[in-house]
Design a protein around this motif. Structure first.
Motif, PDB file in Angstrom:
ATOM      1  N   ILE A 367       2.473  32.418 -14.833  1.00  0.00           N
ATOM      2  CA  ILE A 367       1.810  33.551 -14.186  1.00  0.00           C
ATOM      3  C   ILE A 367       2.809  34.372 -13.379  1.00  0.00           C
ATOM      4  O   ILE A 367       2.780  35.616 -13.409  1.00  0.00           O
ATOM      5  CB  ILE A 367       0.660  33.049 -13.284  1.00  0.00           C
ATOM      6  CG1 ILE A 367      -0.392  32.354 -14.149  1.00  0.00           C
ATOM      7  CG2 ILE A 367       0.035  34.212 -12.514  1.00  0.00           C
ATOM      8  CD1 ILE A 367      -0.927  33.177 -15.309  1.00  0.00           C
ATOM      9  N   GLU A 368       3.695  33.707 -12.664  1.00  0.00           N
ATOM     10  CA  GLU A 368       4.717  34.436 -11.898  1.00  0.00           C
ATOM     11  C   GLU A 368       5.545  35.333 -12.820  1.00  0.00           C
ATOM     12  O   GLU A 368       5.830  36.501 -12.488  1.00  0.00           O
ATOM     13  CB  GLU A 368       5.619  33.441 -11.167  1.00  0.00           C
ATOM     14  CG  GLU A 368       4.914  32.686 -10.045  1.00  0.00           C
ATOM     15  CD  GLU A 368       5.727  31.506  -9.537  1.00  0.00           C
ATOM     16  OE1 GLU A 368       6.822  31.262 -10.111  1.00  0.00           O
ATOM     17  OE2 GLU A 368       5.276  30.827  -8.595  1.00  0.00           O
ATOM     18  N   GLU A 369       5.920  34.828 -13.987  1.00  0.00           N
ATOM     19  CA  GLU A 369       6.731  35.608 -14.917  1.00  0.00           C
ATOM     20  C   GLU A 369       5.908  36.694 -15.602  1.00  0.00           C
ATOM     21  O   GLU A 369       6.432  37.787 -15.888  1.00  0.00           O
ATOM     22  CB  GLU A 369       7.377  34.672 -15.943  1.00  0.00           C
ATOM     23  CG  GLU A 369       8.394  33.728 -15.313  1.00  0.00           C
ATOM     24  CD  GLU A 369       9.041  32.803 -16.336  1.00  0.00           C
ATOM     25  OE1 GLU A 369       8.569  32.761 -17.494  1.00  0.00           O
ATOM     26  OE2 GLU A 369      10.024  32.116 -15.970  1.00  0.00           O
ATOM     27  N   ALA A 370       4.640  36.437 -15.871  1.00  0.00           N
ATOM     28  CA  ALA A 370       3.780  37.464 -16.468  1.00  0.00           C
ATOM     29  C   ALA A 370       3.617  38.662 -15.530  1.00  0.00           C
ATOM     30  O   ALA A 370       3.603  39.823 -15.973  1.00  0.00           O
ATOM     31  CB  ALA A 370       2.413  36.874 -16.815  1.00  0.00           C
ATOM     32  N   GLN A 372       5.796  39.727 -13.514  1.00  0.00           N
ATOM     33  CA  GLN A 372       7.048  40.487 -13.564  1.00  0.00           C
ATOM     34  C   GLN A 372       7.142  41.315 -14.849  1.00  0.00           C
ATOM     35  O   GLN A 372       7.664  42.440 -14.832  1.00  0.00           O
ATOM     36  CB  GLN A 372       8.237  39.533 -13.472  1.00  0.00           C
ATOM     37  CG  GLN A 372       8.333  38.800 -12.132  1.00  0.00           C
ATOM     38  CD  GLN A 372       9.425  37.738 -12.128  1.00  0.00           C
ATOM     39  OE1 GLN A 372      10.166  37.593 -13.097  1.00  0.00           O
ATOM     40  NE2 GLN A 372       9.501  36.980 -11.044  1.00  0.00           N
ATOM     41  N   ARG A 373       6.620  40.781 -15.956  1.00  0.00           N
ATOM     42  CA  ARG A 373       6.717  41.491 -17.237  1.00  0.00           C
ATOM     43  C   ARG A 373       5.731  42.642 -17.349  1.00  0.00           C
ATOM     44  O   ARG A 373       5.953  43.576 -18.117  1.00  0.00           O
ATOM     45  CB  ARG A 373       6.464  40.520 -18.399  1.00  0.00           C
ATOM     46  CG  ARG A 373       7.522  39.472 -18.601  1.00  0.00           C
ATOM     47  CD  ARG A 373       7.363  38.797 -19.964  1.00  0.00           C
ATOM     48  NE  ARG A 373       6.016  38.236 -20.169  1.00  0.00           N
ATOM     49  CZ  ARG A 373       5.643  37.023 -19.808  1.00  0.00           C
ATOM     50  NH1 ARG A 373       6.504  36.226 -19.172  1.00  0.00           N
ATOM     51  NH2 ARG A 373       4.413  36.587 -20.040  1.00  0.00           N
ATOM     52  N   HIS A 374       4.599  42.558 -16.624  1.00  0.00           N
ATOM     53  CA  HIS A 374       3.520  43.534 -16.792  1.00  0.00           C
ATOM     54  C   HIS A 374       3.226  44.227 -15.456  1.00  0.00           C
ATOM     55  O   HIS A 374       2.404  43.743 -14.665  1.00  0.00           O
ATOM     56  CB  HIS A 374       2.261  42.832 -17.313  1.00  0.00           C
ATOM     57  CG  HIS A 374       2.441  42.164 -18.638  1.00  0.00           C
ATOM     58  ND1 HIS A 374       2.299  42.828 -19.836  1.00  0.00           N
ATOM     59  CD2 HIS A 374       2.773  40.874 -18.952  1.00  0.00           C
ATOM     60  CE1 HIS A 374       2.528  41.984 -20.841  1.00  0.00           C
ATOM     61  NE2 HIS A 374       2.817  40.790 -20.326  1.00  0.00           N
ATOM     62  N   PRO A 375       3.858  45.342 -15.200  1.00  0.00           N
ATOM     63  CA  PRO A 375       3.613  46.075 -13.948  1.00  0.00           C
ATOM     64  C   PRO A 375       2.134  46.444 -13.813  1.00  0.00           C
ATOM     65  O   PRO A 375       1.496  46.869 -14.777  1.00  0.00           O
ATOM     66  CB  PRO A 375       4.482  47.322 -14.109  1.00  0.00           C
ATOM     67  CG  PRO A 375       5.551  46.929 -15.083  1.00  0.00           C
ATOM     68  CD  PRO A 375       4.900  45.978 -16.038  1.00  0.00           C
ATOM     69  N   GLY A 376       1.605  46.247 -12.641  1.00  0.00           N
ATOM     70  CA  GLY A 376       0.206  46.572 -12.384  1.00  0.00           C
ATOM     71  C   GLY A 376      -0.748  45.414 -12.609  1.00  0.00           C
ATOM     72  O   GLY A 376      -1.904  45.467 -12.173  1.00  0.00           O
ATOM     73  N   LEU A 377      -0.284  44.362 -13.298  1.00  0.00           N
ATOM     74  CA  LEU A 377      -1.114  43.181 -13.507  1.00  0.00           C
ATOM     75  C   LEU A 377      -1.296  42.451 -12.174  1.00  0.00           C
ATOM     76  O   LEU A 377      -0.344  42.298 -11.404  1.00  0.00           O
ATOM     77  CB  LEU A 377      -0.440  42.252 -14.514  1.00  0.00           C
ATOM     78  CG  LEU A 377      -1.254  41.071 -15.056  1.00  0.00           C
ATOM     79  CD1 LEU A 377      -2.405  41.570 -15.913  1.00  0.00           C
ATOM     80  CD2 LEU A 377      -0.343  40.146 -15.870  1.00  0.00           C
ATOM     81  N   THR A 378      -2.509  42.017 -11.887  1.00  0.00           N
ATOM     82  CA  THR A 378      -2.787  41.337 -10.616  1.00  0.00           C
ATOM     83  C   THR A 378      -3.531  40.029 -10.862  1.00  0.00           C
ATOM     84  O   THR A 378      -4.139  39.825 -11.917  1.00  0.00           O
ATOM     85  CB  THR A 378      -3.639  42.219  -9.683  1.00  0.00           C
ATOM     86  OG1 THR A 378      -4.865  42.575 -10.356  1.00  0.00           O
ATOM     87  CG2 THR A 378      -2.880  43.484  -9.290  1.00  0.00           C
ATOM     88  N   VAL A 379      -3.458  39.148  -9.877  1.00  0.00           N
ATOM     89  CA  VAL A 379      -4.187  37.875  -9.923  1.00  0.00           C
ATOM     90  C   VAL A 379      -5.374  37.975  -8.973  1.00  0.00           C
ATOM     91  O   VAL A 379      -5.210  38.335  -7.801  1.00  0.00           O
ATOM     92  CB  VAL A 379      -3.284  36.693  -9.517  1.00  0.00           C
ATOM     93  CG1 VAL A 379      -4.065  35.379  -9.580  1.00  0.00           C
ATOM     94  CG2 VAL A 379      -2.056  36.624 -10.416  1.00  0.00           C
ATOM     95  N   GLU A 380      -6.552  37.654  -9.484  1.00  0.00           N
ATOM     96  CA  GLU A 380      -7.749  37.674  -8.643  1.00  0.00           C
ATOM     97  C   GLU A 380      -7.902  36.332  -7.929  1.00  0.00           C
ATOM     98  O   GLU A 380      -7.848  35.270  -8.553  1.00  0.00           O
ATOM     99  CB  GLU A 380      -8.979  37.988  -9.493  1.00  0.00           C
ATOM    100  CG  GLU A 380      -8.909  39.348 -10.166  1.00  0.00           C
ATOM    101  CD  GLU A 380     -10.275  39.866 -10.559  1.00  0.00           C
ATOM    102  OE1 GLU A 380     -11.171  39.050 -10.840  1.00  0.00           O
ATOM    103  OE2 GLU A 380     -10.433  41.096 -10.591  1.00  0.00           O
ATOM    104  N   HIS A 381      -8.100  36.386  -6.638  1.00  0.00           N
ATOM    105  CA  HIS A 381      -8.208  35.180  -5.817  1.00  0.00           C
ATOM    106  C   HIS A 381      -9.418  34.355  -6.257  1.00  0.00           C
ATOM    107  O   HIS A 381     -10.521  34.884  -6.412  1.00  0.00           O
ATOM    108  CB  HIS A 381      -8.362  35.572  -4.349  1.00  0.00           C
ATOM    109  CG  HIS A 381      -8.192  34.427  -3.404  1.00  0.00           C
ATOM    110  ND1 HIS A 381      -6.955  34.002  -2.959  1.00  0.00           N
ATOM    111  CD2 HIS A 381      -9.105  33.607  -2.818  1.00  0.00           C
ATOM    112  CE1 HIS A 381      -7.118  32.981  -2.137  1.00  0.00           C
ATOM    113  NE2 HIS A 381      -8.409  32.724  -2.043  1.00  0.00           N
ATOM    114  N   PRO A 382      -9.261  33.032  -6.479  1.00  0.00           N
ATOM    115  CA  PRO A 382     -10.383  32.195  -6.916  1.00  0.00           C
ATOM    116  C   PRO A 382     -11.496  32.137  -5.870  1.00  0.00           C
ATOM    117  O   PRO A 382     -11.229  31.939  -4.679  1.00  0.00           O
ATOM    118  CB  PRO A 382      -9.746  30.814  -7.117  1.00  0.00           C
ATOM    119  CG  PRO A 382      -8.278  31.055  -7.188  1.00  0.00           C
ATOM    120  CD  PRO A 382      -8.010  32.261  -6.361  1.00  0.00           C
ATOM    121  N   THR A 383     -12.715  32.305  -6.317  1.00  0.00           N
ATOM    122  CA  THR A 383     -13.878  32.216  -5.421  1.00  0.00           C
ATOM    123  C   THR A 383     -14.934  31.287  -6.001  1.00  0.00           C
ATOM    124  O   THR A 383     -16.117  31.442  -5.719  1.00  0.00           O
ATOM    125  CB  THR A 383     -14.482  33.609  -5.191  1.00  0.00           C
ATOM    126  OG1 THR A 383     -14.850  34.186  -6.453  1.00  0.00           O
ATOM    127  CG2 THR A 383     -13.506  34.527  -4.473  1.00  0.00           C
TER     128      THR A 383
END
Length: 423
Positions: A367-370, A372-383
């Motif tokens: 995920i950390e590398e993804a 970096q490869r995809h500008p604008g990609l974000t991780v949604e905080h688990p709820t």
């Protein structure tokens, strides 16, 4: 101490079958790959043989500690496996010593000249082993070096021992209930919503099986689909769908689901499970690296091929049949599948990446590398309901370990993260 499942008529046939399975593992074949090896045995003996083989592999390290203190020299490999079988049956499964020792000596004599020569030693060693005290206090079996060493870079020694202890305890059966279905008797609701059955159960005999009210799915494995949170009418793909638990979760939401898997044989099980549970999905045999939908998708669940090191509590043969070879290639495949899957999403779409692995390179690092490869990609905080704060990782994913929920019976090791494509 667990209840003996082999101290009953037919036990000798079961012991012979268990030894055959263990020797197959020594040759590099998994227990599941040997499912036809015991076909000549009565069904009850097949079950007992499979159980004893799995328990012996799960407790091999402890059995070896007992045996090493009672022998002057290392026994031949097949004789050593007979001794391990007997020690585990007596000290872990609680079978009466007199029957186990006699059967083990007879089994040793069937192993050719070396076995016949070792029969007296086996008799003496196992009689002493039957009186061994402190079995429960022996440390759990360690993971092999190829796996333990890299995991120590990510976790401390205390965590490693806790995970190894969880592997030793094995895994209960968890069920995922269809929406609106009431929990069945004999199970306990877990914080995340799965139903954990108490004790040993015959799945097909449980209430609601024929009606398709539920399906077997580890509590940790049920979370990626819940994290994706598919909604009615959305177009959703389950990549690497077999055996179908996640597909059924997605279909139960009312989403328009595409179940993709490269293995046509395993897809038959997906189709059967959907039919039993009265759920609908479009089942497609295709390579997830090449498949493309007619139009961009709203959401994707990518449960990527991985080392499966998070499932050792269910598959105690895994540490014996793998040596770490091929993990680097799996990581490359995961990266390629993740990039391709993101290309199938509509702007603003979401993707849950998941692996049943304990290795950070197959989870957090991906995920950390993804990002970096995809500008604008974000991780949604688990709820998700029932998760604990310590499970959430710095990059926003969810790291599950077998030692979590120790008082409830543990869970499979998993990593998952929900990625949002820029709008």
């Amino acid at each position: 101490m667990k209840e003996s499942v082999l101290a009953k008529p037919g036990g000798d046939m079961a012991r012979k079958g268990a030894l055959r399975l263990i020797q197959g593992v020594r040759d590099g074949r998994s227990l599941s790959d040997q499912s036809g090896a015991l076909r000549a045995l009565p069904v009850a003996d097949q079950a007992r043989a499979a159980r004893l083989a799995a328990e012996t592999l799960r407790h091999q390290g402890r059995a070896d500690r007992v045996i090493e203190g009672l022998v002057n020299r290392t026994p031949p490999p097949q004789v050593a496996d007979v001794l391990r079988l007997a020690v585990v049956e007596m000290l872990e499964l609680g079978a009466p010593a007199h029957g186990v020792v006699g059967a083990a000596v007879d089994l040793t004599r069937t192993l050719g000249q070396r076995g016949r020569a070792a029969a007296g030693m086996a008799n003496a060693v196992l009689r002493k082993a039957s009186a061994f005290e402190g079995w429960a206090d022996l440390p759990p079996q360690q993971l092999p070096e190829w796996l333990r060493d890299p995991l120590l870079d990510a976790y401390d020694e205390a965590t490693m021992i806790a995970m190894e202890a969880a592997h030793q305890r094995g895994a209960p059966i968890d069920l995922t209930l269809k929406p609106g279905v009431e929990p069945i008797e004999g199970g306990d609701l877990l914080p995340t919503g799965s139903l954990r059955m108490r004790g040993s159960v015959q799945v097909s005999a449980l209430p609601g099986y024929d009606a398709g009210d539920w399906w077997v799915q580890d509590a940790a494995a049920a979370l990626p689909a819940r994290m994706l949170n598919a909604r009615l009418g959305e177009k959703v793909a389950d990549l690497c769908a077999a055996p179908g638990g996640k597909t059924m979760q997605l279909a139960a939401t009312g989403a328009d689901v595409f179940a993709i898997d490269i293995n046509e044989y395993r897809l038959k099980r997906v189709t059967e499970n959907l039919a039993r549970c009265g759920l609908t999905a479009t089942v497609i045999a295709a390579d997830a690296l090449e498949w493309e939908p007619d139009q961009p998708l709203d959401a994707i669940l990518l449960d990527a091929p991985c080392s499966a090191t998070g499932t050792i509590r269910r598959h105690p043969d895994m540490p014996f049949i793998r040596d770490g070879y091929g993990v680097a290639e799996l990581i490359e495949l995961q990266t390629a599948m993740l990039d391709h899957a993101l290309s199938l999403l509509r702007p603003g779409g979401r993707l849950v990446y998941a692996t049943c692995s304990l290795i950070p390179d197959e989870g957090e690092v991906q995920i950390e590398e993804a990002l970096q490869r995809h500008p604008g990609l974000t991780v949604e905080h688990p709820t998700l309901e029932g998760i604990e704060a310590e499970w959430i990782t710095p990059e926003g994913g969810l790291r599950l370990r077998p030692d979590y929920w120790a008082d409830l019976g543990g869970m499979d090791g998993f990593y998952m993260a929900c990625l949002r494509k820029p709008a």
